[in-house]
Design an enzyme around this catalytic site. Sequence first.
Site, PDB file in Angstrom:
ATOM      1  N   ARG A 263       0.456  -0.534   0.256  1.00  0.00           N
ATOM      2  CA  ARG A 263       0.510  -0.205   0.033  1.00  0.00           C
ATOM      3  C   ARG A 263       1.067   1.171  -0.284  1.00  0.00           C
ATOM      4  O   ARG A 263       1.716   1.131   1.366  1.00  0.00           O
ATOM      5  CB  ARG A 263      -0.523  -0.214   1.267  1.00  0.00           C
ATOM      6  CG  ARG A 263      -1.240   1.354   1.474  1.00  0.00           C
ATOM      7  CD  ARG A 263      -3.222   1.281   2.574  1.00  0.00           C
ATOM      8  NE  ARG A 263      -2.258   0.939   3.944  1.00  0.00           N
ATOM      9  CZ  ARG A 263      -1.499   1.095   4.901  1.00  0.00           C
ATOM     10  NH1 ARG A 263      -0.771   2.704   4.520  1.00  0.00           N
ATOM     11  NH2 ARG A 263      -1.334   1.138   6.013  1.00  0.00           N
ATOM     12  N   HIS A 267      -2.996   4.011   4.933  1.00  0.00           N
ATOM     13  CA  HIS A 267      -4.064   3.492   5.576  1.00  0.00           C
ATOM     14  C   HIS A 267      -5.963   4.069   4.892  1.00  0.00           C
ATOM     15  O   HIS A 267      -6.040   3.297   3.919  1.00  0.00           O
ATOM     16  CB  HIS A 267      -4.576   2.780   6.998  1.00  0.00           C
ATOM     17  CG  HIS A 267      -5.601   2.212   7.081  1.00  0.00           C
ATOM     18  ND1 HIS A 267      -5.775   1.586   6.628  1.00  0.00           N
ATOM     19  CD2 HIS A 267      -6.926   2.939   7.551  1.00  0.00           C
ATOM     20  CE1 HIS A 267      -7.131   0.443   6.603  1.00  0.00           C
ATOM     21  NE2 HIS A 267      -7.630   1.458   7.316  1.00  0.00           N
ATOM     22  N   TYR A 276       4.946   5.184  11.209  1.00  0.00           N
ATOM     23  CA  TYR A 276       4.913   3.889  11.221  1.00  0.00           C
ATOM     24  C   TYR A 276       6.010   3.089  10.633  1.00  0.00           C
ATOM     25  O   TYR A 276       6.370   1.638  10.200  1.00  0.00           O
ATOM     26  CB  TYR A 276       3.608   3.068  11.527  1.00  0.00           C
ATOM     27  CG  TYR A 276       2.993   3.146  10.578  1.00  0.00           C
ATOM     28  CD1 TYR A 276       3.064   2.006   9.607  1.00  0.00           C
ATOM     29  CD2 TYR A 276       1.363   4.008  10.903  1.00  0.00           C
ATOM     30  CE1 TYR A 276       1.829   2.478   8.742  1.00  0.00           C
ATOM     31  CE2 TYR A 276       0.748   4.328   9.649  1.00  0.00           C
ATOM     32  CZ  TYR A 276       0.468   3.049   8.504  1.00  0.00           C
ATOM     33  OH  TYR A 276      -0.070   3.522   7.948  1.00  0.00           O
TER      34      TYR A 276
HETATM   35  C1  LIG Z   1     -14.969  -5.728  12.450  1.00  0.00           C
HETATM   36  C2  LIG Z   1     -13.770  -3.862  12.393  1.00  0.00           C
HETATM   37  N1  LIG Z   1     -12.502  -4.532  13.024  1.00  0.00           N
HETATM   38  C3  LIG Z   1     -12.352  -3.198  12.653  1.00  0.00           C
HETATM   39  C4  LIG Z   1     -12.031  -1.992  12.293  1.00  0.00           C
HETATM   40  C5  LIG Z   1     -10.983  -0.974  11.852  1.00  0.00           C
HETATM   41  N2  LIG Z   1     -10.222  -1.445  10.279  1.00  0.00           N
HETATM   42  C6  LIG Z   1     -10.284  -0.459   9.892  1.00  0.00           C
HETATM   43  S1  LIG Z   1      -9.628  -0.919   8.434  1.00  0.00           S
HETATM   44  C7  LIG Z   1      -8.308  -2.209   9.622  1.00  0.00           C
HETATM   45  C8  LIG Z   1      -7.142  -2.664   8.683  1.00  0.00           C
HETATM   46  C9  LIG Z   1      -7.262  -3.636   8.008  1.00  0.00           C
HETATM   47  O1  LIG Z   1      -6.591  -4.178   7.520  1.00  0.00           O
HETATM   48  P1  LIG Z   1      -6.051  -4.907   6.168  1.00  0.00           P
HETATM   49  O2  LIG Z   1      -7.553  -6.053   6.199  1.00  0.00           O
HETATM   50  O3  LIG Z   1      -5.239  -5.736   6.193  1.00  0.00           O
HETATM   51  O4  LIG Z   1      -6.678  -4.640   5.190  1.00  0.00           O
HETATM   52  P2  LIG Z   1      -5.988  -3.008   4.320  1.00  0.00           P
HETATM   53  O5  LIG Z   1      -6.821  -1.834   5.148  1.00  0.00           O
HETATM   54  O6  LIG Z   1      -4.394  -3.451   4.450  1.00  0.00           O
HETATM   55  O7  LIG Z   1      -6.525  -3.421   2.778  1.00  0.00           O
HETATM   56  C10 LIG Z   1      -8.800  -2.312  11.109  1.00  0.00           C
HETATM   57  C11 LIG Z   1      -8.623  -2.748  11.685  1.00  0.00           C
HETATM   58  C12 LIG Z   1     -12.856  -2.842  10.788  1.00  0.00           C
HETATM   59  N3  LIG Z   1     -13.283  -1.607  10.460  1.00  0.00           N
HETATM   60  N4  LIG Z   1     -13.917  -3.464  11.195  1.00  0.00           N
END
Ligand SMILES: Cc1ncc(C[n+]2csc(CCOP(=O)(O)OP(=O)(O)O)c2C)c(N)n1
Length: 366
Positions: A263, A267, A276
Amino acid sequence: MSEDVPEAIELLPPSEPVHLLDPDGTYHEDPDHPLDLDDGQLRELYRLMVVTRKVDREAINLQRQGQLGVYASCMGQEAAQVGSAYALTAADWIFPSYRELGAALVREVDAVGLLQLYRGTWLSDHDPYVHNFGLMSIPIGTQALHATGFAMGARFEDNPLVTMVYFGDGGTSEGDPHEAMTFAGVFKAPVIFFVQNNQYAISVPLKRQTAAPTLAHKAVGYGLPGYRCDGNDVLATYAVTRKAVERARSGEGPAFIEALTYRMEAHTTSDDPTRYRSKEELEEAAKTDPIARMRNYLTQRDLYDDTFENEVDEQAKDTATTVRAGIYDAPHGDPMELFEHVYRDPSGYFEEQRERLRAELAGGEG
Ligand SMILES: Cc1ncc(C[n+]2csc(CCOP(=O)(O)OP(=O)(O)O)c2C)c(N)n1
């Protein structure tokens, strides 16, 4: 032991991800993943990635100008998304997370409609049944259940469609994908679990996410084959996904694909990645850019010239302009819609919240 149970060794991912294109565009033939794309399709993959990047940048700009509440960029992940979505037929279904602009554009989903979610206006203005493309899902991993259920439903109806669900490395730690993969493995649901390993879940790096040797190793525990591809290589991503999709379509069951990518942006627009990850890390990652790589390949194949470059740039610019015009100062919906379509039988507390907002909007105490 039942004969139906596959040997774990057959499910294990290869030691190296499938990789067909070097960053300088050199193509390596792989007899297990022959290229079945004509010149027009190769150019289309490139065009889709360029348009994705341009619209993605426009969305970031719109957020900076207060036109979107937030936005989750897919910069750097264009090959992973475009290559995988392109491997499906139009009848197959896609269940995205919140980052899949590239996959959406492959399906010709209108970006203005899609961005309604990030403007806070509506869930999306596209019709999932027209594009076979679900609504973006903000809760991590819930869409894995939808994709699995949808795939099972199709099988019950003898419909040969395959579903594909996108989630991230962080999503592999969540309960919903775990339940979906367990179920899909047992019932051989024709679903592809496509994980974009972009190295981070917000600020949590992969090494803090799992102790598994790779994410694809997790597949073995569900009885799914674990595949890996260089997710910044659009041809490798396409080829690996294509194989998994045809396997699922022929009744051999679900598969898990780990696409290794990065990425490049924050985020979301609310995140500060400098806290980070280092500048040096980012510079290294930029060297594996998926778009430059495909451009180099097309150039080597004499498929890239000024006319094509201008055509692609024009289309990208036009799409971004349409997005800007469609989003800028677009009317907001009725905030009370927040309470629609949630519960059939709303609880007292829910009704209380609804009334509080109504009063607040009317200028009362709330
Ligand atoms: C059930 C849930 N827990 C926590 C969150 C908060 N949250 C939003 S994005 C994220 C990280 C997700 O990372 P990843 O699965 O690696 O996907 P990326 O965003 O890197 O595409 C979190 C913890 C959420 N949206 N839904």
